[in-house]
Every structure is written in C-alpha cells, then in structure tokens.
Design a protein around this motif. Structure first.
Motif, PDB file in Angstrom:
ATOM      1  N   UNK A 137       0.833  -1.206   0.000  1.00 43.41           N
ATOM      2  CA  UNK A 137       0.000   0.000   0.000  1.00 43.41           C
ATOM      3  C   UNK A 137       0.865   1.253   0.000  1.00 43.41           C
ATOM      4  N   UNK A 138       1.926   1.249   0.835  1.00 45.58           N
ATOM      5  CA  UNK A 138       2.816   2.413   0.900  1.00 45.58           C
ATOM      6  C   UNK A 138       3.509   2.638  -0.441  1.00 45.58           C
ATOM      7  N   UNK A 139       3.956   1.539  -1.090  1.00 45.99           N
ATOM      8  CA  UNK A 139       4.607   1.679  -2.387  1.00 45.99           C
ATOM      9  C   UNK A 139       3.681   2.279  -3.437  1.00 45.99           C
ATOM     10  N   UNK A 140       2.397   1.840  -3.424  1.00 46.58           N
ATOM     11  CA  UNK A 140       1.434   2.397  -4.386  1.00 46.58           C
ATOM     12  C   UNK A 140       1.210   3.875  -4.118  1.00 46.58           C
ATOM     13  N   UNK A 141       1.068   4.230  -2.793  1.00 48.09           N
ATOM     14  CA  UNK A 141       0.847   5.637  -2.456  1.00 48.09           C
ATOM     15  C   UNK A 141       2.011   6.509  -2.897  1.00 48.09           C
ATOM     16  N   UNK A 142       3.259   5.996  -2.672  1.00 43.10           N
ATOM     17  CA  UNK A 142       4.447   6.772  -3.077  1.00 43.10           C
ATOM     18  C   UNK A 142       4.496   6.935  -4.590  1.00 43.10           C
ATOM     19  N   UNK A 143       4.195   5.822  -5.335  1.00 49.73           N
ATOM     20  CA  UNK A 143       4.209   5.908  -6.795  1.00 49.73           C
ATOM     21  C   UNK A 143       3.195   6.920  -7.303  1.00 49.73           C
ATOM     22  N   UNK A 144       1.977   6.921  -6.680  1.00 46.52           N
ATOM     23  CA  UNK A 144       0.954   7.867  -7.100  1.00 46.52           C
ATOM     24  C   UNK A 144       1.356   9.304  -6.782  1.00 46.52           C
ATOM     25  N   UNK A 145       1.979   9.496  -5.582  1.00 46.64           N
ATOM     26  CA  UNK A 145       2.416  10.847  -5.207  1.00 46.64           C
ATOM     27  C   UNK A 145       3.478  11.368  -6.169  1.00 46.64           C
ATOM     28  N   UNK A 147       3.877  10.430  -9.278  1.00 50.35           N
ATOM     29  CA  UNK A 147       3.248  10.709 -10.562  1.00 50.35           C
ATOM     30  C   UNK A 147       2.556  12.062 -10.570  1.00 50.35           C
ATOM     31  N   UNK A 148       1.851  12.391  -9.438  1.00 51.64           N
ATOM     32  CA  UNK A 148       1.194  13.689  -9.358  1.00 51.64           C
ATOM     33  C   UNK A 148       2.207  14.816  -9.370  1.00 51.64           C
ATOM     34  N   UNK A 149       3.334  14.584  -8.638  1.00 51.86           N
ATOM     35  CA  UNK A 149       4.370  15.627  -8.590  1.00 51.86           C
ATOM     36  C   UNK A 149       4.965  15.887  -9.958  1.00 51.86           C
ATOM     37  N   UNK A 150       5.201  14.761 -10.718  1.00 53.13           N
ATOM     38  CA  UNK A 150       5.762  14.937 -12.057  1.00 53.13           C
ATOM     39  C   UNK A 150       4.784  15.666 -12.969  1.00 53.13           C
ATOM     40  N   UNK A 151       3.482  15.335 -12.796  1.00 57.42           N
ATOM     41  CA  UNK A 151       2.476  16.016 -13.616  1.00 57.42           C
ATOM     42  C   UNK A 151       2.437  17.496 -13.316  1.00 57.42           C
ATOM     43  N   UNK A 152       2.503  17.810 -11.988  1.00 51.96           N
ATOM     44  CA  UNK A 152       2.492  19.218 -11.604  1.00 51.96           C
ATOM     45  C   UNK A 152       3.708  19.949 -12.143  1.00 51.96           C
ATOM     46  N   UNK A 153       4.872  19.274 -12.043  1.00 48.45           N
ATOM     47  CA  UNK A 153       6.095  19.905 -12.532  1.00 48.45           C
ATOM     48  C   UNK A 153       6.022  20.128 -14.037  1.00 48.45           C
ATOM     49  N   UNK A 154       5.450  19.154 -14.728  1.00 52.48           N
ATOM     50  CA  UNK A 154       5.342  19.311 -16.179  1.00 52.48           C
ATOM     51  C   UNK A 154       4.416  20.461 -16.514  1.00 52.48           C
ATOM     52  N   UNK A 155       3.286  20.528 -15.758  1.00 53.57           N
ATOM     53  CA  UNK A 155       2.361  21.634 -16.004  1.00 53.57           C
ATOM     54  C   UNK A 155       3.021  22.978 -15.734  1.00 53.57           C
ATOM     55  N   UNK A 156       3.797  23.022 -14.627  1.00 58.89           N
ATOM     56  CA  UNK A 156       4.500  24.270 -14.313  1.00 58.89           C
ATOM     57  C   UNK A 156       5.497  24.621 -15.404  1.00 58.89           C
ATOM     58  N   UNK A 157       6.185  23.569 -15.927  1.00 52.82           N
ATOM     59  CA  UNK A 157       7.159  23.825 -16.980  1.00 52.82           C
ATOM     60  C   UNK A 157       6.489  24.331 -18.239  1.00 52.82           C
TER      61      UNK A 157
END
Length: 327
Positions: A137-145, A147-157
């Motif tokens: 469960x922790x691994x899935x949560x970290x992977x999802x977090x 992914x969201x961070x990368x999406x946010x960074x891409x949007x910011x870029x």
C-alpha cells in the motif's frame, strides 16, 4: 498338596514360597536357584521358542510358566528405558486381550527440557502478512504521489515563460504571452518618419531594409546619436511590446531605451540573431523586442547610444503591439 509330599508332580502343584514355612522346610524346600521351585524333584518345564498362548498377557504367560498358577513372583522394580527406547517389559498391543488399547496415549513432546509442545507460530505469520500488505500500500501511495508531482512539474514547466524581462530584449524565436490592451495602436513607422538625434543620418546603401525605398537610419555608432518615435493614441496604460527592425555586422549590440524621458530597465539588446558573418550588414537584418510600460495617450520612445553601449546598428522600422508578445 499335603505336608507329606516331597514335591509336586507338576509345577502347578508346587508352592514357590514353601521354603518360607516350617512344613515346607521340613519337606526339604530350598530357595530357588536357577531352576525348579525349591522342592526336591520339582518340575521345570522349558517352553519352545514361539510357543505362546494367545489371549493371555505375555507377562502372565511368563509368570505361569516360571512359577505356576499359584503364588506371585517377588515384586521387581520396573526398569525405565532410556530416552527414545522401549521399556524392557513392554508388551505388544496384540498381547493384550481385546487388541491394542483405544485410549489416547500421551505423545512425546519435542523441544528441550521436556516442555509443552508448541504449534505453528500463527501470530508471527499474521504479522508478516500484515507487514507485506502495508508495504504494498505504501509503495502504491508513493508511486501515485510521485506521478502527481511529475504532472504538476510538467504543467508548471509548460507555463514557464522564456520571455525577456521588462528591461531586456530577446530574439523573435523566444516566446512570451500577454493580454492585449483594447484599442487600435498606431501603425509601424519607417526610418523617414523617425526623429534623428546627434549625427544620425538616413541611408540606403545596404540592401535588405524593409522601410519604404530601402531607407534606414545609420551613423548611430557615436555617443549621443539617437532615433525618437513620438507615439500618439495609446489606448490605455499597460505593458506593450516595442519591435525594432535592424541590422548588425555579425556581432551583438545594445543601446539605451528611454520612455517618456526615463531610462527603461537595462539595455535594449540588438543581437546578431541572423548569424551574419563579421562586417556583413546585408545578412545581418533581423528583429528584436522589449516590453516597455506606456501610459494612455502620447508617449515618446527614444533609442540612443550612451556610454558603455554598443551602437553599430542600422534601424529601418519601429512598431508596437499591446501586451507582452513575440511577434
């Protein structure tokens, strides 16, 4: 059996303890010593190997064969067998009447000290299973977090602007966006419409100028020389984009921009965006821009050569657009 007998004719008629009584001693009874029953001429029958009466306990058969049906043998302490070994007096289950015993027999428990036996460690297994599930469960949560961070960074870029600041200029290939100010702006001006300062002069020797007749402003490469554009009918206060059409001889240049009598930011960069070779003005025609802040009504824009500037520039046109744009 009578006191006058000298021994029974059969082992069953002997008294194995006759030597303990006075009448037995009178009849010559002696303590047993390897054979017989203590009386003279007593019978000692040997049983053949394998001969046994079934349905009677083995120990009882042995006692009957040795001592007869009368009397009991002296009590003999039962010997405790060694660990893991059968008792010497153990009888097979089939030797007992009715077959093997049906009662529950205590089993030997493993472990040192003869302690109570232990079953499987179900508690440890349960804890291990819970830990595995938690890790997944922790691994899935970290992977999802992530992914969201990368999406946010891409949007910011994607939203990051490479446009120059208000005090700099950039090549036409650089991008910048801005909301245009409502209202129509003045048309672009050619070199002939600009006000010249110092020893700046019109010329048309270098081919490539887009102004009418191929005319441009030259001789700007001296301190104090300048071109001025008096712009009327600015629709509202705000940021605008000032474009300059110019040529440089294969080297980056920079001049001073003055807006309404005040120096605007740092230098107005007039770089060699055309990548012209050194000294080649014909191949050096290009465009640059900067984002001055203007007021509603009339504004005065001056590009001049000041101390520290690099002014080897030919200017043929100036134009304005509302907001921060690139073309």
């Amino acid at each position: 059996m009578t006191p006058g007998n000298n021994g029974a004719s059969t082992p069953e008629d002997d008294d194995p303890f006759g030597y303990l009584y006075a009448d037995g001693q009178a009849n010559g009874a002696q303590p047993p010593s390897g054979g017989g029953y203590g009386y003279p001429n007593s019978v000692n029958r040997v049983r053949a190997v394998g001969e046994r009466k079934y349905g009677q306990p083995q120990q009882a058969q042995q006692q009957t064969a040795q001592y007869g049906q009368y009397g009991q043998p002296p009590a003999v302490p039962q010997q405790q067998g060694g660990y893991g070994q059968q008792n010497a007096h153990y009888g097979a289950p089939e030797s007992f009447p009715g077959g093997p015993p049906t009662g529950r027999q205590p089993g030997h428990q493993g472990g040192g000290g003869g302690g109570r036996g232990r079953g499987p460690n179900t508690k440890g297994l349960l804890i291990g299973a819970v830990a595995v599930v938690a890790a997944v469960v922790i691994g899935i949560a970290v992977a999802m977090a992530n992914g969201d961070s990368n999406t946010d960074n891409k949007a910011d870029g994607d939203q990051t602007s490479t446009a120059p600041s208000a005090s700099t200029s950039a090549s036409p290939s650089e991008s910048a966006t801005g909301e245009e100010t409502a209202g129509k702006l003045p048309d672009p001006v050619d070199a002939k419409t600009l006000t010249l300062g110092g020893s700046a002069a019109l010329a048309s020797d270098v081919q490539g100028a887009e102004a009418a007749g191929g005319t441009y402003v030259g001789n700007l490469n001296q301190v104090g020389n300048s071109v001025t554009w008096k712009v009327d009918d600015i629709p509202s206060d705000g940021t605008y984009t000032l474009f300059a059409e110019y040529s440089v001889p294969g080297a980056d240049q920079e001049m001073t921009l003055t807006v309404n009598g005040k120096t605007f930011g740092s230098k107005f960069g007039l770089d060699n965006f055309a990548h012209a070779p050194a000294g080649d003005y014909v191949k050096g025609w290009t465009t640059s821009y900067t984002w001055p802040t203007l007021t509603k009504g009339t504004n005065t824009l001056t590009i001049s050569c000041q101390d520290g500037d690099k002014c080897d520039v030919l200017i043929d046109q100036l134009r304005l657009k509302a907001g921060q744009v690139t073309k």
